[in-house]
Scaffold this motif. Structure first.
Motif, mmCIF file in Angstrom:
data_model
loop_
_atom_site.group_PDB
_atom_site.id
_atom_site.type_symbol
_atom_site.label_atom_id
_atom_site.label_comp_id
_atom_site.label_asym_id
_atom_site.label_seq_id
_atom_site.Cartn_x
_atom_site.Cartn_y
_atom_site.Cartn_z
ATOM 1 N N GLY A 239 51.193 42.481 28.678
ATOM 2 C CA GLY A 239 51.682 41.151 28.353
ATOM 3 C C GLY A 239 51.598 40.211 29.535
ATOM 4 N N LEU A 240 51.582 38.927 29.204
ATOM 5 C CA LEU A 240 51.488 37.859 30.186
ATOM 6 C C LEU A 240 52.293 36.693 29.626
ATOM 7 C CD1 LEU A 240 49.758 37.007 32.745
ATOM 8 C CD2 LEU A 240 48.065 36.206 31.130
ATOM 9 N N ILE A 241 53.156 36.097 30.442
ATOM 10 C CA ILE A 241 53.957 34.953 29.989
ATOM 11 C C ILE A 241 53.559 33.738 30.816
ATOM 12 C CG2 ILE A 241 56.276 34.006 29.742
ATOM 13 C CD1 ILE A 241 57.264 36.909 29.397
ATOM 14 N N TRP A 242 53.184 32.665 30.113
ATOM 15 C CA TRP A 242 52.674 31.479 30.796
ATOM 16 C C TRP A 242 53.233 30.219 30.148
ATOM 17 C CZ3 TRP A 242 50.591 31.508 35.335
ATOM 18 C CH2 TRP A 242 49.944 30.362 35.811
ATOM 19 N N GLN A 243 53.608 29.255 30.973
ATOM 20 C CA GLN A 243 54.074 27.960 30.472
ATOM 21 C C GLN A 243 52.957 26.941 30.660
ATOM 22 O OE1 GLN A 243 57.293 25.958 32.512
ATOM 23 N NE2 GLN A 243 57.776 24.760 30.699
ATOM 24 N N PHE A 244 52.590 26.286 29.569
ATOM 25 C CA PHE A 244 51.558 25.252 29.595
ATOM 26 C C PHE A 244 52.256 23.919 29.770
ATOM 27 C CE2 PHE A 244 49.774 28.901 27.510
ATOM 28 C CZ PHE A 244 48.523 29.003 28.113
ATOM 29 N N THR A 245 52.164 23.358 30.966
ATOM 30 C CA THR A 245 52.981 22.205 31.342
ATOM 31 C C THR A 245 52.391 20.852 30.986
ATOM 32 O OG1 THR A 245 51.998 22.314 33.549
ATOM 33 C CG2 THR A 245 54.117 23.432 33.233
ATOM 34 N N GLN A 246 51.043 20.776 30.835
ATOM 35 C CA GLN A 246 50.403 19.477 30.606
ATOM 36 C C GLN A 246 49.414 19.548 29.452
ATOM 37 O OE1 GLN A 246 48.556 17.966 34.183
ATOM 38 N NE2 GLN A 246 50.052 18.983 35.485
ATOM 39 N N ALA A 247 49.265 18.433 28.757
ATOM 40 C CA ALA A 247 48.258 18.344 27.701
ATOM 41 C C ALA A 247 46.866 18.447 28.324
ATOM 42 C CB ALA A 247 48.403 17.034 26.944
ATOM 43 N N GLY A 248 45.949 19.013 27.570
ATOM 44 C CA GLY A 248 44.580 19.173 28.051
ATOM 45 C C GLY A 248 44.034 20.520 27.599
ATOM 46 N N THR A 249 42.998 20.978 28.253
ATOM 47 C CA THR A 249 42.399 22.266 27.921
ATOM 48 C C THR A 249 42.520 23.187 29.113
ATOM 49 O OG1 THR A 249 40.836 21.229 26.399
ATOM 50 C CG2 THR A 249 40.294 23.438 27.172
ATOM 51 N N VAL A 250 43.011 24.383 28.866
ATOM 52 C CA VAL A 250 43.157 25.405 29.894
ATOM 53 C C VAL A 250 42.226 26.551 29.524
ATOM 54 C CG1 VAL A 250 44.764 27.020 30.987
ATOM 55 C CG2 VAL A 250 45.546 24.731 30.343
ATOM 56 N N ASP A 251 41.505 27.058 30.499
ATOM 57 C CA ASP A 251 40.542 28.125 30.246
ATOM 58 C C ASP A 251 41.142 29.495 30.565
ATOM 59 O OD1 ASP A 251 38.062 26.460 29.718
ATOM 60 O OD2 ASP A 251 38.701 25.674 31.652
ATOM 61 N N PHE A 252 40.557 30.521 29.944
ATOM 62 C CA PHE A 252 40.842 31.894 30.350
ATOM 63 C C PHE A 252 39.547 32.681 30.237
ATOM 64 C CE2 PHE A 252 42.094 31.642 25.856
ATOM 65 C CZ PHE A 252 41.564 32.796 25.270
ATOM 66 N N ALA A 253 39.451 33.745 31.033
ATOM 67 C CA ALA A 253 38.210 34.514 31.077
ATOM 68 C C ALA A 253 38.474 35.904 31.633
ATOM 69 C CB ALA A 253 37.180 33.806 31.956
ATOM 70 N N CYS A 254 37.488 36.773 31.455
ATOM 71 C CA CYS A 254 37.475 38.078 32.104
ATOM 72 C C CYS A 254 36.579 37.936 33.320
ATOM 73 C CB CYS A 254 36.928 39.153 31.161
ATOM 74 S SG CYS A 254 36.862 40.787 31.940
ATOM 75 N N LEU A 255 37.122 38.212 34.512
ATOM 76 C CA LEU A 255 36.362 38.006 35.738
ATOM 77 C C LEU A 255 35.714 39.284 36.268
ATOM 78 C CD1 LEU A 255 38.565 35.416 37.642
ATOM 79 C CD2 LEU A 255 36.789 35.071 35.921
ATOM 80 N N ILE A 256 35.748 40.360 35.497
ATOM 81 C CA ILE A 256 35.022 41.561 35.904
ATOM 82 C C ILE A 256 33.536 41.204 35.923
ATOM 83 C CG2 ILE A 256 34.394 43.913 35.209
ATOM 84 C CD1 ILE A 256 37.310 44.186 34.184
ATOM 85 N N ALA A 257 32.835 41.657 36.941
ATOM 86 C CA ALA A 257 31.431 41.277 37.156
ATOM 87 C C ALA A 257 30.614 41.335 35.873
ATOM 88 C CB ALA A 257 30.806 42.166 38.220
ATOM 89 N N GLY A 258 30.020 40.177 35.532
ATOM 90 C CA GLY A 258 29.133 40.067 34.381
ATOM 91 C C GLY A 258 29.823 39.740 33.067
ATOM 92 N N HIS A 259 31.129 39.934 32.953
ATOM 93 C CA HIS A 259 31.820 39.726 31.675
ATOM 94 C C HIS A 259 31.912 38.250 31.312
ATOM 95 C CE1 HIS A 259 33.889 43.936 31.420
ATOM 96 N NE2 HIS A 259 32.689 44.005 31.984
ATOM 97 N N MET A 260 32.316 37.404 32.253
ATOM 98 C CA MET A 260 32.413 35.974 31.962
ATOM 99 C C MET A 260 31.025 35.420 31.631
ATOM 100 S SD MET A 260 34.269 32.886 34.061
ATOM 101 C CE MET A 260 33.125 32.689 35.403
ATOM 102 N N GLU A 261 30.020 35.853 32.393
ATOM 103 C CA GLU A 261 28.657 35.388 32.159
ATOM 104 C C GLU A 261 28.144 35.810 30.786
ATOM 105 O OE1 GLU A 261 29.378 35.913 36.543
ATOM 106 O OE2 GLU A 261 29.842 37.049 34.746
ATOM 107 N N ALA A 262 28.671 36.924 30.266
ATOM 108 C CA ALA A 262 28.263 37.426 28.947
ATOM 109 C C ALA A 262 29.018 36.728 27.815
ATOM 110 C CB ALA A 262 28.473 38.942 28.868
#
Length: 142
Positions: free
Chosen positions: A110-133
């Motif tokens: 689990g992960l708990i996060w507060q989104f404080t501002q309007a807009g677009t927030v990104d998320f990704a997998c940063l293991i080598a090659g995963h984000m690029e895929a």
């Protein structure tokens, strides 16, 4: 080095320093929404697009249904691209920051996060090659 410790020089503070455009670590007592996310070996998050309201604190329940390790990192695309490049140079790097979680095959977390501002927030997998895929997603904060 795969002992679960962070690599020397692995500073993610720029991605988590207090409140920013991507938000800030959330308080479990203030969670207003729970969202389940599945990561898999097709290099996808399901769902990959999420809608929340500004100020909302979200509990992400994340499952790695694949046979490879995966992670979810909340941040800006530019910061994540820079960090993904660093990870290519240092395979096996482990994370221990409030905006990210690394899960082995079959693991849940689990992960708990507060989104404080309007807009677009990104998320990704940063293991080598995963984000690029294509292992990326967006949170639309309204």
């Amino acid at each position: 080095m795969d002992d679960g410790t962070m690599m020397p020089g692995h500073d993610m503070s720029s991605m988590t320093a207090g409140s920013s455009a991507v938000g800030q670590p959330g308080d479990a007592a203030k969670v207003t929404q729970t969202i389940e996310i599945v990561m898999d070996d097709t290099m996808r998050f399901t769902p990959s697009e999420i809608n929340v309201k500004a100020g909302e604190t979200v509990r992400f329940l994340i499952k790695n249904s694949g046979k490879l390790p995966h992670e979810m990192v909340i941040g800006s695309v530019a910061e994540m691209r820079d960090h993904a490049a660093m990870m290519k140079k240092t395979p096996g790097m482990k994370h221990a920051e409030p905006n990210m979680i690394s899960l082995n095959p079959g693991q849940k977390g689990g992960l708990i996060w507060q989104f404080t501002q309007a807009g677009t927030v990104d998320f990704a997998c940063l293991i080598a090659g995963h984000m690029e895929a294509g292992m990326v997603g967006k949170v639309k904060v309204q």
